[in-house]
Structure formats: structure tokens, C-alpha cells
Scaffold this motif. Structure first.
Motif, PDB file in Angstrom:
ATOM      1  N   GLN A 216       0.830  -1.208   0.000  1.00 14.41           N
ATOM      2  CA  GLN A 216       0.000   0.000   0.000  1.00 14.41           C
ATOM      3  C   GLN A 216       0.864   1.256   0.000  1.00 14.41           C
ATOM      4  O   GLN A 216       0.586   2.201  -0.730  1.00 14.41           O
ATOM      5  CB  GLN A 216      -0.926   0.016   1.222  1.00 14.41           C
ATOM      6  CG  GLN A 216      -2.039  -1.000   1.171  1.00 14.41           C
ATOM      7  CD  GLN A 216      -3.112  -0.590   0.200  1.00 14.41           C
ATOM      8  OE1 GLN A 216      -3.171  -1.109  -0.906  1.00 14.41           O
ATOM      9  NE2 GLN A 216      -3.948   0.328   0.592  1.00 14.41           N
ATOM     10  N   SER A 217       1.920   1.260   0.823  1.00 15.31           N
ATOM     11  CA  SER A 217       2.785   2.450   0.885  1.00 15.31           C
ATOM     12  C   SER A 217       3.533   2.657  -0.432  1.00 15.31           C
ATOM     13  O   SER A 217       3.725   3.786  -0.859  1.00 15.31           O
ATOM     14  CB  SER A 217       3.763   2.352   2.059  1.00 15.31           C
ATOM     15  OG  SER A 217       4.763   1.377   1.826  1.00 15.31           O
TER      16      SER A 217
ATOM     17  N   GLY B 138       2.346   1.801  -3.339  1.00 18.97           N
ATOM     18  CA  GLY B 138       1.326   2.315  -4.248  1.00 18.97           C
ATOM     19  C   GLY B 138       1.095   3.800  -4.049  1.00 18.97           C
ATOM     20  O   GLY B 138       1.005   4.563  -5.020  1.00 18.97           O
ATOM     21  N   GLU B 139       1.027   4.221  -2.799  1.00 20.96           N
ATOM     22  CA  GLU B 139       0.811   5.632  -2.493  1.00 20.96           C
ATOM     23  C   GLU B 139       1.976   6.502  -2.945  1.00 20.96           C
ATOM     24  O   GLU B 139       1.781   7.654  -3.326  1.00 20.96           O
ATOM     25  CB  GLU B 139       0.555   5.805  -0.994  1.00 20.96           C
ATOM     26  CG  GLU B 139      -0.772   5.215  -0.560  1.00 20.96           C
ATOM     27  CD  GLU B 139      -0.922   5.088   0.938  1.00 20.96           C
ATOM     28  OE1 GLU B 139      -0.026   5.534   1.696  1.00 20.96           O
ATOM     29  OE2 GLU B 139      -1.953   4.520   1.371  1.00 20.96           O
ATOM     30  N   SER B 140       3.190   5.949  -2.931  1.00 23.98           N
ATOM     31  CA  SER B 140       4.363   6.717  -3.359  1.00 23.98           C
ATOM     32  C   SER B 140       4.562   6.678  -4.870  1.00 23.98           C
ATOM     33  O   SER B 140       5.455   7.340  -5.394  1.00 23.98           O
ATOM     34  CB  SER B 140       5.624   6.191  -2.658  1.00 23.98           C
ATOM     35  OG  SER B 140       5.957   4.895  -3.159  1.00 23.98           O
ATOM     36  N   GLY B 141       3.741   5.881  -5.578  1.00 27.30           N
ATOM     37  CA  GLY B 141       3.860   5.794  -7.030  1.00 27.30           C
ATOM     38  C   GLY B 141       4.873   4.771  -7.513  1.00 27.30           C
ATOM     39  O   GLY B 141       5.145   4.694  -8.713  1.00 27.30           O
TER      40      GLY B 141
END
Length: 114
Positions: free
Chosen positions: A31-32, A34-37
Motif C-alpha cells: 500500500q505504501s 502504491g501511495e508513493s507511485g
């Protein structure tokens, strides 16, 4: 650039060692990313006993149960990431939770020449 981070571990020990990651920790890390791209895709794999290997030799298809080779560590999952260079990919791979009990193979993705 895309990199494939292959997660290898001894599946008999993956969830039993003191430093073994829980699924929730792996999910949170994905998830992290994904959030950072950085995360393109990622999945855990079922046990190696569920694998089937397909080979074609001389036009003949051969299907066998199990993985291609017997090894101490098995492919347990993967993270496909986007990173600016190999150094960034290695930093990301070092934080993949199963790295504490197994290994992470980092390989650049090759663009097909089509």
C-alpha cells in the motif's frame, strides 16, 4: 524504469521464524509503495506444491507437477516496481518484509523490441 522484485524464501519457514512477516505487514508495505507511485503490481503466490511446469521440446508439450527446479528457497511472490534507477530499486527491495527471512532478487524489466 520498471524492476521486478522476486521474493524467495523457504516456504516451510516463511511464517515460523521470529522475524517472519505477517500478511498484513506485506500488504501495508505494498500500500505504501502504491501511495508513493512505486508499485506497478504485486502478489503473493500459493505454495510451490500447487505449481505446474510446462515445457515444449521439439513441438511436444510436457506438463509436470511442481516447480522447474528443486531449491532450498522457493518463489513466494513478487513486487513490480517503478524506480528511477537500480539504487532506488535496491532501497525499495531492502524494505520488502520477507527480505528478513529470505531474499529478494531485483531484475530490470526488458522492453520487447516489437
Amino acid at each position: 524504469m520498471k524492476y521486478l522484485c522476486l521474493v524467495y524464501s523457504d516456504e516451510n519457514e516463511l511464517h515460523s521464524l521470529p522475524d517472519s512477516p505477517e500478511d498484513t505487514e506485506c500488504y501495508a508495505y505494498a500500500q505504501s509503495l502504491g501511495e508513493s507511485g512505486h508499485l506497478v503490481a504485486g502478489e503473493a503466490l500459493e505454495p510451490v506444491s500447487t505449481a505446474t511446469t510446462v515445457r515444449v521440446r521439439g513441438g511436444q508439450v510436457s506438463i509436470t507437477d511442481g516447480p522447474f527446479a528443486e531449491t532450498k528457497e522457493q518463489l513466494a511472490g513478487f513486487y513490480m516496481i517503478e524506480a528511477k534507477d537500480l539504487n532506488e530499486a535496491l532501497r525499495i527491495a531492502a524494505d520488502i518484509p520477507p527480505a528478513r527471512v529470505g531474499s529478494i532478487e531485483v531484475r530490470p524489466v526488458r522492453q520487447l523490441q516489437v
